[in-house]
Design a protein around this motif. Structure first.
Motif, mmCIF file in Angstrom:
data_model
loop_
_atom_site.group_PDB
_atom_site.id
_atom_site.type_symbol
_atom_site.label_atom_id
_atom_site.label_comp_id
_atom_site.label_asym_id
_atom_site.label_seq_id
_atom_site.Cartn_x
_atom_site.Cartn_y
_atom_site.Cartn_z
ATOM 1 N N LYS A 127 -26.416 45.440 117.940
ATOM 2 C CA LYS A 127 -27.798 45.942 117.852
ATOM 3 C C LYS A 127 -28.483 45.172 116.614
ATOM 4 N N GLU A 128 -27.753 45.396 115.575
ATOM 5 C CA GLU A 128 -28.450 44.924 114.259
ATOM 6 C C GLU A 128 -28.429 43.200 114.351
ATOM 7 N N ASP A 129 -27.386 42.572 114.898
ATOM 8 C CA ASP A 129 -27.607 41.146 115.110
ATOM 9 C C ASP A 129 -28.483 40.777 116.129
ATOM 10 N N GLY A 130 -29.031 41.547 116.848
ATOM 11 C CA GLY A 130 -30.033 41.243 118.010
ATOM 12 C C GLY A 130 -29.309 40.623 119.081
ATOM 13 N N SER A 131 -27.984 40.753 119.395
ATOM 14 C CA SER A 131 -27.455 40.135 120.274
ATOM 15 C C SER A 131 -26.964 41.170 121.618
ATOM 16 N N TYR A 132 -27.247 42.631 121.362
ATOM 17 C CA TYR A 132 -27.116 43.616 122.048
ATOM 18 C C TYR A 132 -27.523 43.319 123.321
ATOM 19 N N GLY A 133 -27.077 43.325 124.732
ATOM 20 C CA GLY A 133 -27.639 43.242 125.701
ATOM 21 C C GLY A 133 -27.364 44.339 126.805
ATOM 22 N N GLY A 134 -26.710 45.449 126.173
ATOM 23 C CA GLY A 134 -26.691 46.694 127.008
ATOM 24 C C GLY A 134 -25.160 46.976 127.452
ATOM 25 N N GLY A 135 -24.997 48.305 127.676
ATOM 26 C CA GLY A 135 -23.588 48.742 128.173
ATOM 27 C C GLY A 135 -23.471 48.397 129.517
ATOM 28 N N ILE A 136 -22.219 47.953 129.791
ATOM 29 C CA ILE A 136 -21.695 47.707 131.278
ATOM 30 C C ILE A 136 -20.632 48.379 131.475
ATOM 31 N N HIS A 137 -20.096 48.763 132.774
ATOM 32 C CA HIS A 137 -18.838 49.311 133.093
ATOM 33 C C HIS A 137 -17.635 48.529 132.388
ATOM 34 N N TYR A 138 -17.015 49.115 131.439
ATOM 35 C CA TYR A 138 -15.766 48.605 130.800
ATOM 36 C C TYR A 138 -15.970 47.559 129.952
ATOM 37 N N ALA A 139 -17.132 47.257 129.410
ATOM 38 C CA ALA A 139 -17.661 46.058 128.630
ATOM 39 C C ALA A 139 -18.913 46.394 127.995
ATOM 40 N N THR A 140 -19.186 45.687 126.897
ATOM 41 C CA THR A 140 -20.691 45.460 126.453
ATOM 42 C C THR A 140 -20.999 44.221 126.429
ATOM 43 N N ARG A 141 -22.078 44.045 126.897
ATOM 44 C CA ARG A 141 -23.105 42.672 127.123
ATOM 45 C C ARG A 141 -23.734 42.028 125.976
ATOM 46 N N LEU A 142 -23.356 40.911 125.557
ATOM 47 C CA LEU A 142 -24.222 40.008 124.317
ATOM 48 C C LEU A 142 -25.005 39.057 124.978
ATOM 49 N N GLU A 143 -26.180 38.785 124.392
ATOM 50 C CA GLU A 143 -26.893 37.768 124.952
ATOM 51 C C GLU A 143 -27.580 37.111 123.856
ATOM 52 N N GLY A 144 -27.960 35.807 124.124
ATOM 53 C CA GLY A 144 -28.727 35.053 122.950
ATOM 54 C C GLY A 144 -28.005 33.637 122.371
ATOM 55 N N ASP A 145 -28.221 33.161 121.258
ATOM 56 C CA ASP A 145 -27.915 32.002 120.796
ATOM 57 C C ASP A 145 -26.141 32.160 120.526
ATOM 58 N N VAL A 146 -25.573 31.219 121.067
ATOM 59 C CA VAL A 146 -24.074 31.323 120.847
ATOM 60 C C VAL A 146 -23.654 31.431 119.478
ATOM 61 N N HIS A 147 -24.243 30.986 118.481
ATOM 62 C CA HIS A 147 -23.865 31.362 116.992
ATOM 63 C C HIS A 147 -23.942 32.645 116.917
ATOM 64 N N THR A 148 -25.049 33.302 117.093
ATOM 65 C CA THR A 148 -25.292 34.815 116.911
ATOM 66 C C THR A 148 -24.220 35.705 117.630
ATOM 67 N N ILE A 149 -23.819 35.100 119.041
ATOM 68 C CA ILE A 149 -23.093 35.958 119.812
ATOM 69 C C ILE A 149 -21.622 36.124 119.303
ATOM 70 N N PHE A 150 -21.193 34.593 118.774
ATOM 71 C CA PHE A 150 -19.831 34.672 117.754
ATOM 72 C C PHE A 150 -19.904 35.389 116.655
ATOM 73 N N LYS A 151 -21.186 35.545 115.719
ATOM 74 C CA LYS A 151 -21.172 36.168 114.614
ATOM 75 C C LYS A 151 -21.179 37.701 115.111
ATOM 76 N N THR A 152 -21.547 38.249 116.246
ATOM 77 C CA THR A 152 -21.153 39.715 116.403
ATOM 78 C C THR A 152 -19.757 39.950 116.901
ATOM 79 N N LEU A 153 -19.186 38.881 117.708
ATOM 80 C CA LEU A 153 -17.792 39.219 117.798
ATOM 81 C C LEU A 153 -16.945 39.193 116.697
ATOM 82 N N GLU A 154 -16.986 38.338 115.666
ATOM 83 C CA GLU A 154 -16.361 38.208 114.628
ATOM 84 C C GLU A 154 -16.420 39.387 113.763
ATOM 85 N N GLN A 155 -17.606 39.867 113.378
ATOM 86 C CA GLN A 155 -18.077 40.939 112.692
ATOM 87 C C GLN A 155 -17.384 42.215 113.286
#
Length: 202
Positions: free
Chosen positions: A142-170
């Motif tokens: 949510k802080e990174d701005g990549s949060y796309g919502g909760g889904i069954h068994y996972a969390t969705r991320l969306e946006g620039d790939v750099h931001t997505i990987f930043k969220t994943l790494e953090q």
């Protein structure tokens, strides 16, 4: 099952597969792996998947570079990978833990800007309060701005790939600081012919 003696270092690994939706899939996969600078990680490619292991920052640096090099072709490319740290018996490749912190691919891929969407799930193994750990990584998204919502068994991320990987790494880094064995599964897609989203569960 491995019979190796457990290593003392916190080596990070990712086993992944790339799926380009193209009849050029062999060239795209091999080309992306060759274009990425993997000099600071241990790698092994098989007929099903590729494994990359080393320091946390270098594993994520290489993963992002490989994906962006594949995605810049304009083809619909899906990445499916499992990140792990603290696996019992994990010791081979520890030599790469002595590398410095300079990322070899960041400057090269920084100009590649592609929108994508990902679904990830994080598993804090052996942690009784694992739901708190999951809530913490959702806050990071949510802080990174990549949060796309909760889904069954996972969390969705969306946006620039750099931001997505930043969220994943953090998310992975913060969790492994207090949990000895952490696993994170990721599915990332870009250049999809369909931008339809599933319903979001808040």
């Amino acid at each position: 099952m491995s019979t190796e003696v457990c290593g003392t270092s916190r080596i990070v690994g990712c086993r992944f597969s790339l799926y380009p939706m193209s009849d050029r899939f062999v060239d795209i996969i091999l080309g992306a792996i060759q274009e990425a600078d993997t000099s600071k990680v241990w790698t092994e490619t098989g007929d099903v998947s590729t494994c990359v292991r080393g320091r946390l920052e270098h594993v994520f640096d290489v993963m992002k570079a490989i994906y962006l090099h594949a995605a810049k072709t304009g083809e619909h490319v899906v990445f499916s990978g499992t990140f792990s740290i603290g696996c019992p018996g994990d010791s081979a490749g520890d030599v790469y833990m002595s590398e410095d912190a300079v990322r070899m691919n960041e400057d090269i891929v920084s100009s590649i800007r592609i929108e994508g969407a990902a679904e990830y799930a994080l598993y804090a193994l052996g942690e009784p309060e694992y739901m708190k750990k999951i809530a913490n990584v959702v806050d990071i998204a949510k802080e990174d701005g990549s949060y796309g919502g909760g889904i069954h068994y996972a969390t969705r991320l969306e946006g620039d790939v750099h931001t997505i990987f930043k969220t994943l790494e953090q998310s992975f880094e913060v969790t492994q600081e207090s949990v000895s064995h952490v696993v994170m599964t990721v599915t990332l897609s870009c250049n999809s012919p369909s931008n339809k989203k599933q319903g979001k569960a808040e």
